[in-house]
Write a protein that holds these residues in place. Structure first.
Motif, PDB file in Angstrom:
ATOM      1  N   PHE A 130      -6.215   4.003 -72.047  1.00  0.00           N
ATOM      2  CA  PHE A 130      -6.116   5.442 -71.817  1.00  0.00           C
ATOM      3  C   PHE A 130      -7.430   6.052 -71.339  1.00  0.00           C
ATOM      4  N   SER A 131      -8.558   5.417 -71.671  1.00  0.00           N
ATOM      5  CA  SER A 131      -9.840   5.874 -71.129  1.00  0.00           C
ATOM      6  C   SER A 131      -9.871   5.652 -69.615  1.00  0.00           C
ATOM      7  N   THR A 132      -9.430   4.445 -69.207  1.00  0.00           N
ATOM      8  CA  THR A 132      -9.372   4.134 -67.779  1.00  0.00           C
ATOM      9  C   THR A 132      -8.396   5.055 -67.062  1.00  0.00           C
ATOM     10  N   TRP A 133      -7.236   5.282 -67.686  1.00  0.00           N
ATOM     11  CA  TRP A 133      -6.229   6.170 -67.113  1.00  0.00           C
ATOM     12  C   TRP A 133      -6.768   7.596 -66.962  1.00  0.00           C
ATOM     13  N   SER A 134      -7.471   8.077 -68.004  1.00  0.00           N
ATOM     14  CA  SER A 134      -8.001   9.443 -67.977  1.00  0.00           C
ATOM     15  C   SER A 134      -9.049   9.607 -66.894  1.00  0.00           C
ATOM     16  N   ILE A 135      -9.885   8.582 -66.715  1.00  0.00           N
ATOM     17  CA  ILE A 135     -10.911   8.647 -65.666  1.00  0.00           C
ATOM     18  C   ILE A 135     -10.245   8.678 -64.292  1.00  0.00           C
ATOM     19  N   GLY A 136      -9.187   7.862 -64.121  1.00  0.00           N
ATOM     20  CA  GLY A 136      -8.457   7.854 -62.853  1.00  0.00           C
ATOM     21  C   GLY A 136      -7.833   9.204 -62.553  1.00  0.00           C
ATOM     22  N   VAL A 137      -7.222   9.832 -63.584  1.00  0.00           N
ATOM     23  CA  VAL A 137      -6.618  11.150 -63.413  1.00  0.00           C
ATOM     24  C   VAL A 137      -7.689  12.182 -63.081  1.00  0.00           C
ATOM     25  N   MET A 138      -8.843  12.081 -63.757  1.00  0.00           N
ATOM     26  CA  MET A 138      -9.946  13.003 -63.496  1.00  0.00           C
ATOM     27  C   MET A 138     -10.387  12.916 -62.034  1.00  0.00           C
ATOM     28  N   ILE A 139     -10.538  11.689 -61.542  1.00  0.00           N
ATOM     29  CA  ILE A 139     -10.962  11.496 -60.153  1.00  0.00           C
ATOM     30  C   ILE A 139      -9.924  12.066 -59.199  1.00  0.00           C
ATOM     31  N   PHE A 140      -8.638  11.814 -59.490  1.00  0.00           N
ATOM     32  CA  PHE A 140      -7.557  12.290 -58.625  1.00  0.00           C
ATOM     33  C   PHE A 140      -7.498  13.811 -58.584  1.00  0.00           C
ATOM     34  N   ARG A 141      -7.869  14.449 -59.705  1.00  0.00           N
ATOM     35  CA  ARG A 141      -7.832  15.901 -59.758  1.00  0.00           C
ATOM     36  C   ARG A 141      -9.074  16.551 -59.167  1.00  0.00           C
ATOM     37  N   VAL A 142     -10.231  15.936 -59.418  1.00  0.00           N
ATOM     38  CA  VAL A 142     -11.494  16.600 -59.085  1.00  0.00           C
ATOM     39  C   VAL A 142     -11.976  16.302 -57.673  1.00  0.00           C
ATOM     40  N   VAL A 143     -11.916  15.023 -57.256  1.00  0.00           N
ATOM     41  CA  VAL A 143     -12.493  14.631 -55.970  1.00  0.00           C
ATOM     42  C   VAL A 143     -11.893  15.408 -54.796  1.00  0.00           C
ATOM     43  N   PRO A 144     -10.544  15.567 -54.721  1.00  0.00           N
ATOM     44  CA  PRO A 144     -10.014  16.369 -53.603  1.00  0.00           C
ATOM     45  C   PRO A 144     -10.538  17.801 -53.583  1.00  0.00           C
ATOM     46  N   LEU A 145     -10.783  18.381 -54.775  1.00  0.00           N
ATOM     47  CA  LEU A 145     -11.334  19.740 -54.823  1.00  0.00           C
ATOM     48  C   LEU A 145     -12.741  19.787 -54.250  1.00  0.00           C
ATOM     49  N   TRP A 146     -13.556  18.808 -54.638  1.00  0.00           N
ATOM     50  CA  TRP A 146     -14.919  18.743 -54.100  1.00  0.00           C
ATOM     51  C   TRP A 146     -14.891  18.533 -52.588  1.00  0.00           C
ATOM     52  N   LEU A 147     -14.000  17.622 -52.152  1.00  0.00           N
ATOM     53  CA  LEU A 147     -13.892  17.362 -50.719  1.00  0.00           C
ATOM     54  C   LEU A 147     -13.455  18.611 -49.966  1.00  0.00           C
ATOM     55  N   LEU A 148     -12.554  19.381 -50.576  1.00  0.00           N
ATOM     56  CA  LEU A 148     -12.084  20.603 -49.926  1.00  0.00           C
ATOM     57  C   LEU A 148     -13.228  21.595 -49.740  1.00  0.00           C
ATOM     58  N   VAL A 149     -14.078  21.718 -50.765  1.00  0.00           N
ATOM     59  CA  VAL A 149     -15.233  22.622 -50.666  1.00  0.00           C
ATOM     60  C   VAL A 149     -16.167  22.156 -49.543  1.00  0.00           C
ATOM     61  N   TYR A 150     -16.438  20.853 -49.510  1.00  0.00           N
ATOM     62  CA  TYR A 150     -17.338  20.296 -48.500  1.00  0.00           C
ATOM     63  C   TYR A 150     -16.763  20.466 -47.091  1.00  0.00           C
ATOM     64  N   ILE A 151     -15.481  20.127 -46.927  1.00  0.00           N
ATOM     65  CA  ILE A 151     -14.864  20.200 -45.604  1.00  0.00           C
ATOM     66  C   ILE A 151     -14.718  21.650 -45.140  1.00  0.00           C
ATOM     67  N   THR A 152     -14.454  22.553 -46.088  1.00  0.00           N
ATOM     68  CA  THR A 152     -14.398  23.978 -45.731  1.00  0.00           C
ATOM     69  C   THR A 152     -15.747  24.443 -45.192  1.00  0.00           C
ATOM     70  N   PHE A 153     -16.830  23.987 -45.836  1.00  0.00           N
ATOM     71  CA  PHE A 153     -18.179  24.316 -45.361  1.00  0.00           C
ATOM     72  C   PHE A 153     -18.405  23.749 -43.963  1.00  0.00           C
ATOM     73  N   MET A 154     -17.966  22.492 -43.740  1.00  0.00           N
ATOM     74  CA  MET A 154     -18.126  21.862 -42.434  1.00  0.00           C
ATOM     75  C   MET A 154     -17.344  22.618 -41.363  1.00  0.00           C
ATOM     76  N   TRP A 155     -16.106  22.998 -41.716  1.00  0.00           N
ATOM     77  CA  TRP A 155     -15.285  23.750 -40.760  1.00  0.00           C
ATOM     78  C   TRP A 155     -15.954  25.070 -40.402  1.00  0.00           C
ATOM     79  N   LEU A 156     -16.444  25.798 -41.412  1.00  0.00           N
ATOM     80  CA  LEU A 156     -17.076  27.089 -41.172  1.00  0.00           C
ATOM     81  C   LEU A 156     -18.311  26.947 -40.300  1.00  0.00           C
TER      82      LEU A 156
END
Length: 206
Positions: free
Chosen positions: A162-188
């Motif tokens: 469940f530790s491994t599962w939780s880390i995987g879920v965390m990455i799946f939830r957080v990384v796209p958000l960070w990428l969205l912020v970065y890509i939005t900055f690049m687009w702007l």
């Protein structure tokens, strides 16, 4: 020799590559992770230029390369799809690929469109992963996406699983958000450059 760099501005990247060229290090390849491969070679009379293209097929790529190779450019790196292409040639007084404002404007327009498409693509996993939770609290602190209370009551294999599962879920939830912020900055950034050059073109015509 390998160097790692991550550029937001392709004009700065081009300048950095030519600075290395003057120091005797010639670019021979670059991968998607920002790792540049250089060989030590005195090329003070050469110059590197970048170009961004949307190329759909191998045939189109070969035609694109042939067009520039006919006037002395050598293709260093660049692939099909949306990609930067790296070129090198001997200095001969005709050393620009993007030779006018309209050419720069076209590149910035392509880049802003490319990043806008990526933004829309990222919204799908973000909405799916965070449809039952509020993502705001763990954008800056990803560990808040893990339920430590439940983990503390586990042990052995259950804890590891469940530790491994939780880390995987965390990455799946957080990384796209960070990428969205970065890509939005690049687009702007690219969009504002596109509008700046576009405005200059309008003024030139008046």
């Amino acid at each position: 020799m390998r160097k790692y760099r991550w550029f937001i501005d392709f004009e700065r990247e081009e300048k950095w590559l030519n600075d290395n060229l003057q120091k005797g290090y010639t670019l021979i390849a670059k991968n998607m992770f920002g790792i540049y491969h250089f060989v030590e070679m005195q090329n003070s009379m050469k110059i590197i230029r970048l170009d961004f293209q949307r190329i759909k097929s191998t045939h189109d790529l070969e035609n694109y390369k042939s067009h520039f190779e006919e006037v002395g450019w050598k293709h260093i790196d660049g692939k099909k799809g949306n990609s930067f292409h790296y070129w090198i040639k001997e200095k001969d007084g005709n050393d620009k690929i993007l030779s006018d404002k309209q050419s720069f404007n076209n590149v910035y327009a392509k880049l802003s469109s490319y990043y806008a498409t990526l933004m829309l693509m990222l919204l799908i996993p973000i909405m799916f992963a965070n449809q039952t939770i509020d993502p705001v609290p763990f954008i800056l602190n990803p560990l808040k996406a893990i339920n430590f209370t439940n983990l503390l009551s586990m042990n052995g294999f259950e804890l590891v699983f469940f530790s491994t599962w939780s880390i995987g879920v965390m990455i799946f939830r957080v990384v796209p958000l960070w990428l969205l912020v970065y890509i939005t900055f690049m687009w702007l950034k690219q969009y504002l450059k596109y509008k700046k050059v576009d405005k200059a073109l309008i003024l030139d015509k008046e």
